[in-house]
Design an enzyme around this catalytic site. Structure first.
Site, short mmCIF file in Angstrom:
data_model
loop_
_atom_site.label_atom_id
_atom_site.label_comp_id
_atom_site.label_asym_id
_atom_site.label_seq_id
_atom_site.Cartn_x
_atom_site.Cartn_y
_atom_site.Cartn_z
CE LYS A 145 39.26 32.79 53.71
NZ LYS A 145 39.39 31.42 54.26
CG ASP A 174 42.10 30.93 52.03
OD1 ASP A 174 41.48 30.02 52.60
OD2 ASP A 174 41.88 31.22 50.83
#
Ligand code: NDP
Length: 445
Positions: A124, A164
């Site tokens: 991430k 995201d």
């Protein structure tokens, strides 16, 4: 392994990372028994190696705003685990981003990607850059500055970022453009790309649609039809809007959507026309959900989340972490909610999760229910490797199948003595076993 010992040790080593510790604690508490059935895992101290990321890359991102002022943000990429495939996970741009939040997301991503059955490790990234109110040129300059630093650490077979919160098609396009220029290759590397340059059909829809497919699988175990069910959704971004879109297609009633300023309440359910308005409002004008209430004259709860205010049968939190707490869960259960399926990552606090499971309702954690997004990202990678484009029908059929497989794995590992499926345990154990076996086979790295 004693889960509490590992967690206490991590707490001592990373005291300022509450979200990371929360995510680790939830997983370790549910996999402890499965782990202890394999003494070889403990000999290799597998659990610590699985909890602590392989690598954390952090850097300064300097860029120039429209007034000519130099701005500095932090940029990060957490490469958590690549035992089963290249690092893979989204990029988040939000003022709240810090190392703890990205570590929790990368940890969760590792289990989620394992569940998809595709070959993807977990990662991430992101920045504390706040995209709200920024011009298109500012967004572009920031994305380019971010990639000017990160590009060396990513690639189609090493680490493949995606979107995201705060990162959609526009931002992926700017980042991928800069990546291509720096790396001098054109093999994909990002997913969520535009259709004109290697994107996959159904990728924008995938997380929301996938969550609804997962919900349908859960409802089927109790013989419940989605038609006319009232569904409360939080958020109004990528995940929330495509969740609503699919629910409306299926005849359910979407009674709420929200953003960080407040919640709209539409007791009879959003119409198709109203849904189209929200798509435009959010994606084209980049407006606020309050403007929907002004346009259509519906109720608007300023500064509030949906959970205590709206009447619903099903809740689908699709905004951000820890957005649904114990009190919210109790309020939902009191009005008879039958299912909660998470579009966001870790939106329910541990207290809320406990309430849902104790009440024996259908409860799907994000790492299972929202895995459709990264699954279609995996399919985008496959198409890029083949230099082919699959039809929307093909991708959608594969997405449905993957969500059904994930549901099946959750049932296999999550069935309890009374017949109840604990989807949290099921997802964690299924995700963990595959990563653990891959790590064991590859030695201590
Ligand atoms: P978007 O940026 O498109 O939308 C986010 C939405 O959530 C917006 O409505 C935003 O409101 C709201 N929101 C964000 N932060 C907060 C906050 N702190 N408090 C209240 N509301 C907030 O993001 P996505 O839809 O892509 O992501 C939503 C969730 O889904 C995240 O948890 C993400 O990790 C998860 N997810 C996303 C995937 C994807 O494919 N995009 C895949 C799997 C999971 P506002 O505009 O006011 O900020």
């Amino acid at each position: 392994m004693k889960a509490t010992d590992v967690i206490n040790d991590l707490r001592r080593r990373f005291p300022n990372e509450p979200e990371y510790l929360q995510a680790v604690e939830e997983v370790l508490n549910t996999i402890e028994d499965a782990y202890n059935e394999h003494p070889e895992f403990e000999r290799y101290n597998l659990i610590e190696r699985l909890c602590i990321p392989d690598r954390i890359i952090s850097f300064r991102v300097s860029w120039v705003d429209d007034k000519g002022k130099v701005q500095n943000n932090m940029g990060y990429r957490i490469q958590h685990n690549n035992a089963i495939g290249p690092y893979k996970g989204g990029v988040r741009f939000h003022a709240s981003v810090n190392q703890s939040i990205l570590k929790f997301l990368a940890f969760e991503q590792t289990f989620k990607n394992s569940l998809t059955t595709l070959a993807m490790g977990g990662a991430k990234g992101g920045s504390d850059f706040n995209p709200k109110g920024k011009s298109d040129m500012e967004i572009m300059r920031f994305c380019q500055a971010f990639i000017a630093e990160l590009w060396r650490n990513i690639g189609p077979d090493t680490d493949v970022p995606a979107g995201d919160i705060g990162v959609g098609g526009r931002e992926v396009g700017y980042m991928y453009g800069m990546y291509k220029k720096m790396a001098r290759e054109n093999t994909g590397t990002f997913t969520g790309k535009g259709m004109e340059f290697g994107g996959s059909l159904i990728r924008p829809e995938a997380t929301g649609y996938g969550n609804v497919y997962f919900l349908l699988n859960m409802l089927a175990t109790r013989g419940i039809d989605i038609k006319d069910k009232r569904v409360a959704i939080s958020g109004s971004g990528n995940v929330a809007t495509y969740t609503a879109d699919k629910l409306i297609q299926l005849g359910a009633k979407v009674v709420s959507m929200s953003d960080s300023d407040g919640t709209i309440y539409v007791p009879d359910g959003l119409t198709r026309e109203q849904m189209d308005y929200i798509f435009q409002l959010k994606n084209v004008y980049r407006g606020r959900i309050r403007e929907f209430a002004e346009e259509y004259g519906c109720e608007y709860f300023e500064g509030e989340r949906p959970w205590q205010r709206v009447k619903c049968d099903i809740a689908m939190p699709s905004a951000t972490q820890n957005e649904l707490d114990g009190d919210d869960a109790r309020a939902l259960l009191k009005q008879g909610v039958i299912a909660v399926s998470e579009g966001a990552n870790m939106p329910s606090t541990p207290d809320a999760v406990r309430e849902f499971i104790n009440a024996r309702i259908l409860y799907a954690p994000g790492k299972a229910a929202n895995a459709g997004g990264v699954s279609v990202s995996g399919l985008e990678m496959a198409q890029n490797s083949q230099k082919l484009v699959w039809t929307a029908e093909e991708v959608d059929a594969k997405l449905r199948q993957i969500m059904a497989n994930i549901h099946e794995q959750c049932q296999k590992y999550g069935k309890e003595a009374d017949g109840y499926t604990n989807y949290v345990r099921g997802a964690n154990v299924a995700g963990f076993m595959k990563v653990a076996k891959a790590m064991m086979a590859q030695g201590i790295l």
